[in-house]
Design an enzyme around this catalytic site. Structure first.
Site, PDB file in Angstrom:
ATOM      1  N   LYS A  13       0.831  -1.216   0.000  1.00 54.65           N
ATOM      2  CA  LYS A  13       0.000   0.000   0.000  1.00 54.65           C
ATOM      3  C   LYS A  13       0.858   1.256   0.000  1.00 54.65           C
ATOM      4  CE  LYS A  13      -2.185  -0.920   3.892  1.00 54.65           C
ATOM      5  NZ  LYS A  13      -1.788  -2.287   4.281  1.00 54.65           N
ATOM      6  N   ARG A  88      -9.370   0.828   8.713  1.00 58.80           N
ATOM      7  CA  ARG A  88      -8.989  -0.565   8.893  1.00 58.80           C
ATOM      8  C   ARG A  88     -10.080  -1.361   9.594  1.00 58.80           C
ATOM      9  NH1 ARG A  88      -3.176   0.068   8.691  1.00 58.80           N
ATOM     10  NH2 ARG A  88      -2.074  -1.879   8.949  1.00 58.80           N
ATOM     11  N   ARG A 123      11.254  -6.430   4.360  1.00 60.24           N
ATOM     12  CA  ARG A 123      10.960  -4.997   4.382  1.00 60.24           C
ATOM     13  C   ARG A 123      11.959  -4.245   5.260  1.00 60.24           C
ATOM     14  NH1 ARG A 123       5.014  -2.613   5.178  1.00 60.24           N
ATOM     15  NH2 ARG A 123       5.031  -3.473   7.281  1.00 60.24           N
ATOM     16  N   ARG A 156      11.296  -3.189  10.886  1.00 62.32           N
ATOM     17  CA  ARG A 156      10.269  -2.812  11.857  1.00 62.32           C
ATOM     18  C   ARG A 156      10.054  -3.958  12.840  1.00 62.32           C
ATOM     19  NH1 ARG A 156       5.210  -0.617   8.575  1.00 62.32           N
ATOM     20  NH2 ARG A 156       4.125  -1.907  10.090  1.00 62.32           N
ATOM     21  N   ARG A 167      -0.925  -9.974  12.799  1.00 64.80           N
ATOM     22  CA  ARG A 167      -1.427  -8.864  11.982  1.00 64.80           C
ATOM     23  C   ARG A 167      -2.293  -9.370  10.835  1.00 64.80           C
ATOM     24  NH1 ARG A 167       3.929  -6.275  10.531  1.00 64.80           N
ATOM     25  NH2 ARG A 167       2.778  -4.853   9.211  1.00 64.80           N
TER      26      ARG A 167
HETATM   27  P1  ADP Z   1       1.043  -2.429   7.585  1.00 69.03           P
HETATM   28  O1  ADP Z   1       0.038  -1.984   6.566  1.00 69.03           O
HETATM   29  O2  ADP Z   1       2.306  -2.864   6.957  1.00 69.03           O
HETATM   30  O3  ADP Z   1       0.515  -3.362   8.603  1.00 69.03           O
HETATM   31  P2  ADP Z   1       0.973   0.156   8.947  1.00 69.03           P
HETATM   32  O4  ADP Z   1       2.180   0.958   8.960  1.00 69.03           O
HETATM   33  O5  ADP Z   1      -0.165   0.626   8.112  1.00 69.03           O
HETATM   34  O6  ADP Z   1       1.488  -1.251   8.467  1.00 69.03           O
HETATM   35  O7  ADP Z   1       0.427  -0.084  10.421  1.00 69.03           O
HETATM   36  C1  ADP Z   1       1.229  -0.546  11.466  1.00 69.03           C
HETATM   37  C2  ADP Z   1       0.446  -0.649  12.752  1.00 69.03           C
HETATM   38  O8  ADP Z   1      -0.078   0.633  13.108  1.00 69.03           O
HETATM   39  C3  ADP Z   1      -0.774  -1.552  12.710  1.00 69.03           C
HETATM   40  O9  ADP Z   1      -0.440  -2.902  12.937  1.00 69.03           O
HETATM   41  C4  ADP Z   1      -1.643  -0.963  13.829  1.00 69.03           C
HETATM   42  O10 ADP Z   1      -1.194  -1.357  15.098  1.00 69.03           O
HETATM   43  C5  ADP Z   1      -1.379   0.520  13.691  1.00 69.03           C
HETATM   44  N1  ADP Z   1      -2.367   1.166  12.793  1.00 69.03           N
HETATM   45  C6  ADP Z   1      -2.105   1.808  11.623  1.00 69.03           C
HETATM   46  N2  ADP Z   1      -3.237   2.252  11.041  1.00 69.03           N
HETATM   47  C7  ADP Z   1      -4.259   1.883  11.879  1.00 69.03           C
HETATM   48  C8  ADP Z   1      -5.677   2.027  11.833  1.00 69.03           C
HETATM   49  N3  ADP Z   1      -6.303   2.650  10.816  1.00 69.03           N
HETATM   50  N4  ADP Z   1      -6.389   1.507  12.860  1.00 69.03           N
HETATM   51  C9  ADP Z   1      -5.789   0.889  13.893  1.00 69.03           C
HETATM   52  N5  ADP Z   1      -4.479   0.709  13.982  1.00 69.03           N
HETATM   53  C10 ADP Z   1      -3.696   1.195  12.998  1.00 69.03           C
END
Ligand code: ADP
Ligand code: ZN
Length: 210
Positions: A13, A88, A123, A156, A167
């Site tokens: 994404k 999400r 990554r 990360r 996740r």
């Molecule tokens: P990825 O898409 O690779 O999982 P992100 O960087 O988008 O990684 O998100 C990392 C973490 O940040 C998620 O696992 C969650 O804990 C938190 N997070 C990010 N966006 C949201 C969201 N919209 N709602 C809840 N938690 C979020």
């Protein structure tokens, strides 16, 4: 154009968000990056989010909804934006409706679970500017520092295998329902994630241009 990028963790994404950002000159807004920056700066938000992120869980809806509500008020969002990693959950999508935010298109980047673990283990992210790389698919020029700012590239913590499985589970349970949510509203475009980043990019650009 107001866009949402949907997809499992590691579907790419962030990379596609950058491509669209360049093409349409609209900001890419990543809740993940905003939260990680708060963690680094040890702000109140960072402290609240830490245990959730470390466990591979979602940060509570009200926290991320608050972040997005504030961010979308900023000037650079006037001509549109790309949301990467938000919404999400269904309540987060409903919150966008309540804010009166109209979404033009939702791009769902689909990648099979089997491929996700390999992708996330390779990554690397820049410690300073959060730019994202991959040891195989998208290496930085010298492999150890960020092409954009020279910062150090790190793994990360939540990309470690155990957390990745959690996740993915969270993705299927809480985020996947958004596919039918936006499909039923006629907003959904599916992009099959490809082996080569450029091939996915071609499909993404087609999805926003047609
Ligand atoms: P990825 O898409 O690779 O999982 P992100 O960087 O988008 O990684 O998100 C990392 C973490 O940040 C998620 O696992 C969650 O804990 C938190 N997070 C990010 N966006 C949201 C969201 N919209 N709602 C809840 N938690 C979020
Ligand atoms: Zn950098």
């Amino acid at each position: 154009m107001n866009l949402i990028l949907l997809g499992a963790p590691g579907a790419g994404k962030g990379t596609q968000a950058e491509v669209i950002c360049d093409r349409l000159s609209i900001p890419a807004i990543s809740t993940g990056n905003i939260i990680r920056e708060a963690l680094r700066n040890e702000t109140e938000l960072g402290l609240k989010a830490k245990k959730f992120i470390d466990e591979g869980a979602l940060v509570p809806d009200e926290v991320v909804i608050g972040i997005i509500q504030e961010r979308l008020k900023e000037d650079d969002c006037k001509n549109g934006f790309i949301l990467d990693g938000f919404p999400r959950t269904v309540p987060q999508a409903e919150a966008l409706d309540k804010m009166g935010v109209n979404i033009d298109r939702v791009i769902d980047i689909e990648v099979a679970d089997e491929k996700i673990c390999a992708r996330l283990s390779g990554r690397r992210v820049c410690k300073s500017c959060s730019a994202s790389y991959h040891t195989m698919y998208k290496p930085s020029k010298d492999g150890v520092t960020c092409d954009k700012c020279g910062g150090e590239l790190i793994c990360r913590k939540d990309d470690h295998p155990d957390t990745v499985l959690e996740r993915l589970k969270v993705y299927h349970e809480q985020t996947e329902p958004l596919i039918s949510f936006y499909k039923s509203r006629g907003k959904l475009v599916v992009v099959e994630g490809q082996e080569e980043v450029e091939d996915t990019t071609r499909l993404t650009l087609k999805a926003i241009e047609e």
